[in-house]
Motif scaffolding. Sequence first.
Motif, mmCIF file in Angstrom:
data_model
loop_
_atom_site.group_PDB
_atom_site.id
_atom_site.type_symbol
_atom_site.label_atom_id
_atom_site.label_comp_id
_atom_site.label_asym_id
_atom_site.label_seq_id
_atom_site.Cartn_x
_atom_site.Cartn_y
_atom_site.Cartn_z
ATOM 1 N N SER A 1 4.716 52.071 -15.395
ATOM 2 C CA SER A 1 5.401 50.918 -14.836
ATOM 3 C C SER A 1 6.054 50.083 -15.939
ATOM 4 C CB SER A 1 4.380 50.089 -14.053
ATOM 5 O OG SER A 1 5.003 49.227 -13.169
ATOM 6 N N GLU B 1 -4.185 49.169 2.329
ATOM 7 C CA GLU B 1 -3.237 48.432 3.162
ATOM 8 C C GLU B 1 -3.911 47.372 4.009
ATOM 9 O OE1 GLU B 1 -0.944 51.433 5.137
ATOM 10 O OE2 GLU B 1 -0.577 52.330 3.176
ATOM 11 N N HIS C 1 8.995 53.453 -6.606
ATOM 12 C CA HIS C 1 9.445 53.313 -7.982
ATOM 13 C C HIS C 1 9.865 54.647 -8.585
ATOM 14 C CE1 HIS C 1 8.013 49.219 -7.937
ATOM 15 N NE2 HIS C 1 6.860 49.634 -7.465
ATOM 16 N N ARG D 1 4.862 56.336 -3.944
ATOM 17 C CA ARG D 1 4.728 55.858 -2.574
ATOM 18 C C ARG D 1 5.360 54.483 -2.406
ATOM 19 N NH1 ARG D 1 -0.638 55.694 -2.316
ATOM 20 N NH2 ARG D 1 -0.940 57.756 -3.235
ATOM 21 N N GLU D 2 5.415 53.749 -3.494
ATOM 22 C CA GLU D 2 5.998 52.417 -3.409
ATOM 23 C C GLU D 2 7.466 52.395 -3.790
ATOM 24 O OE1 GLU D 2 3.350 49.902 -5.626
ATOM 25 O OE2 GLU D 2 1.699 50.706 -4.434
ATOM 26 N N ARG E 1 -2.613 60.813 -9.386
ATOM 27 C CA ARG E 1 -2.922 59.606 -8.622
ATOM 28 C C ARG E 1 -2.033 58.447 -9.068
ATOM 29 N NH1 ARG E 1 -9.058 57.374 -7.666
ATOM 30 N NH2 ARG E 1 -8.512 55.733 -6.201
ATOM 31 N N MET F 1 -5.314 65.558 -11.764
ATOM 32 C CA MET F 1 -5.526 64.717 -10.592
ATOM 33 C C MET F 1 -5.382 63.240 -10.931
ATOM 34 S SD MET F 1 -5.831 66.056 -7.687
ATOM 35 C CE MET F 1 -6.582 64.702 -6.764
ATOM 36 N N ARG G 1 -6.293 60.209 8.412
ATOM 37 C CA ARG G 1 -5.856 58.812 8.377
ATOM 38 C C ARG G 1 -5.371 58.364 9.746
ATOM 39 N NH1 ARG G 1 -2.190 54.834 4.952
ATOM 40 N NH2 ARG G 1 -1.533 53.900 6.879
ATOM 41 N N GLU H 1 -7.951 48.225 -19.577
ATOM 42 C CA GLU H 1 -8.526 47.465 -18.464
ATOM 43 C C GLU H 1 -8.581 48.307 -17.209
ATOM 44 O OE1 GLU H 1 -6.996 43.553 -17.590
ATOM 45 O OE2 GLU H 1 -6.511 43.270 -19.707
ATOM 46 N N ARG I 1 4.148 53.071 6.909
ATOM 47 C CA ARG I 1 3.023 52.664 6.076
ATOM 48 C C ARG I 1 1.735 52.652 6.861
ATOM 49 N NH1 ARG I 1 4.991 48.170 2.514
ATOM 50 N NH2 ARG I 1 4.204 46.744 4.067
ATOM 51 N N GLN J 1 1.668 59.260 -7.985
ATOM 52 C CA GLN J 1 1.878 59.200 -6.548
ATOM 53 C C GLN J 1 1.865 57.768 -6.053
ATOM 54 O OE1 GLN J 1 0.665 61.722 -3.632
ATOM 55 N NE2 GLN J 1 0.407 63.539 -4.876
ATOM 56 N N SER K 1 2.359 46.190 -7.410
ATOM 57 C CA SER K 1 3.112 46.784 -8.508
ATOM 58 C C SER K 1 2.213 47.140 -9.677
ATOM 59 C CB SER K 1 4.182 45.811 -9.008
ATOM 60 O OG SER K 1 5.018 45.434 -7.948
ATOM 61 N N GLY K 2 0.917 46.933 -9.515
ATOM 62 C CA GLY K 2 -0.010 47.326 -10.569
ATOM 63 C C GLY K 2 -0.086 46.322 -11.697
ATOM 64 N N GLU K 3 0.462 45.130 -11.497
ATOM 65 C CA GLU K 3 0.393 44.144 -12.557
ATOM 66 C C GLU K 3 -0.700 43.114 -12.285
ATOM 67 O OE1 GLU K 3 4.645 43.416 -12.664
ATOM 68 O OE2 GLU K 3 4.601 45.565 -13.056
ATOM 69 N N ARG L 1 -0.860 54.127 -14.632
ATOM 70 C CA ARG L 1 0.135 53.568 -13.742
ATOM 71 C C ARG L 1 0.853 52.400 -14.400
ATOM 72 N NH1 ARG L 1 0.887 51.611 -7.712
ATOM 73 N NH2 ARG L 1 2.113 49.889 -8.513
ATOM 74 N N ARG L 2 0.079 51.503 -14.967
ATOM 75 C CA ARG L 2 0.693 50.357 -15.630
ATOM 76 C C ARG L 2 1.561 50.786 -16.807
ATOM 77 N NH1 ARG L 2 -4.080 47.456 -14.552
ATOM 78 N NH2 ARG L 2 -4.985 48.195 -16.493
#
Lengths: 254, 254
Positions: free
Chosen positions: B33, A74, B76, B73-74, B66, B62, A29, B21, B108, B69, A109-111, B29-30
């Motif tokens: 969240s 990003e 939460h 990373r954000e 994902r 995995m 990266r 979805e 970032r 992670q 935020s995944g929303e 993730r959702r």
Amino acid sequence: MSRKANPRESVGMNGLRCDDEGPIWLQIRRAISAMITSGAWTPGMRIPSEIELTRHFGVSRMTTNRAIQSLAREGHLERHRRIGTIVASRAQERPAFEIWDVREIIERSGERYSYQLLEQLIVPEDDPRRDLFNVRRETSLLWLRCLHLSDDIPFQLEERLVNVDAAPEILRMSLDQTPPGPWLVNNVPWSQAEHTISALPAATREADALDLNVGASCLVVERRTWNGEIPVTLVKLWHPGSRYRLKGQFEPVR
Amino acid sequence: MSRKANPRESVGMNGLRCDDEGPIWLQIRRAISAMITSGAWTPGMRIPSEIELTRHFGVSRMTTNRAIQSLAREGHLERHRRIGTIVASRAQERPAFEIWDVREIIERSGERYSYQLLEQLIVPEDDPRRDLFNVRRETSLLWLRCLHLSDDIPFQLEERLVNVDAAPEILRMSLDQTPPGPWLVNNVPWSQAEHTISALPAATREADALDLNVGASCLVVERRTWNGEIPVTLVKLWHPGSRYRLKGQFEPVR
DNA sequence: CTTCGCTAATTGTATAGACAATTGTTTCCT
DNA sequence: AGGAAACAATTGTCTATACAATTAGCGAAG
């Protein structure tokens, strides 16, 4: 491999090197990131495909993929199937100041982000809203109210005044589809901005839109931008304070 | 599995459901969240391990990894080996306004953040800098200058005035290690903030620190915060305009 | 010449498995 | 009892592989 139609200018891998710090995907990266910030890979160029990078670095594709995806998420790279990965036009920009882009916040935020235009009109000549801007009487001002939703719950109410002289193309935009904020930031030049952050009670108009009780305290960001002496836009962003806690030790005014 | 020493309160998986979805990892993730924003999982609680989630959702590790992670990373979630994953204390906060945290911006981008304290002193009684703040003569003000570097290249110069009465503990901080910005945001209450963004030429003091020529144009963010009527801090953040392009159609004042 | 469909290149996502790193817990030796 | 060593749980990273989705480009059919 040697003869290519060259749909876009393509970069080579000269100078693409790992350091030796941390996990290999972060090294990759950084290596790619360095090519971009050094200017060796410029916006619009197509970077080597995952397979090529995989061979170059001697890793598996998942590893390359992780590095590239994290850059893409990003905004430094843009990826398209079959097309490949290109350096984003804004890759060299730094978010030295992040203009609050609600959509980005919500999607990070995944929303699910959604948007509604509530009101759009040219402000009449004698309207008190004109006083907020110091412009000549002839200048036409556009008034907008729109709502940004996160998973179909109101997240931010936007009340905006736009100086049409400073951004004439805005009248041709279909603002019921596109939020005005990001468009303005990217298309209208400005040289100065001022923000005020405060906590205010919702009046009827705001309470209705945000589905709150009248008087509920909201976090309000007010932003004004100018281009030289010319006011460009003035926007008030209302966040329901009760539904979302806010970063930092922010204390509503009692 | 049934009897546990319970190092931290642990959550169950009631109500943890996928929608349908998009890719499964985003669904997961959702789902996680949602448990956090609904308040079913509160800060400090330990969430199920990857293995348990893997079984719960019937996917491979995995995939769970994902999802988790990306939340971690954000900010939460917090993860520790052998300990597990806990809901971060700031998980329910929304970055409704992102206080510019340079460190976060730099990291970032995958670069190395470093920090230098250049100057630290209590402003003398007759110093002109006192005029920037409307405080009584007895109030002691702390003056700071520090530099934030990205991969050892100067990225932002911070010039700051702090009202010691509003934040007395700051004198006990070792500011040569910790940048004052994040500490203030998180530890000192404030109710109002004002930002001004503009482009200014670097004077000798700024040019030296940022390794620029005198007169080079910089993007300058000035932030003032108050707690009620009491000024808390005033900071001027200088970014070398030439080295980093800036988001949006920002035009330096000529 | 146009259109339709095939093929190939490229990214997106998912799986299963492996080993490393970290650190609490237990056991065992003295 | 106390300390050292082994163990176990959990996350971090990486590999190899597979198939799905997208779309440019090409060639065949009309």
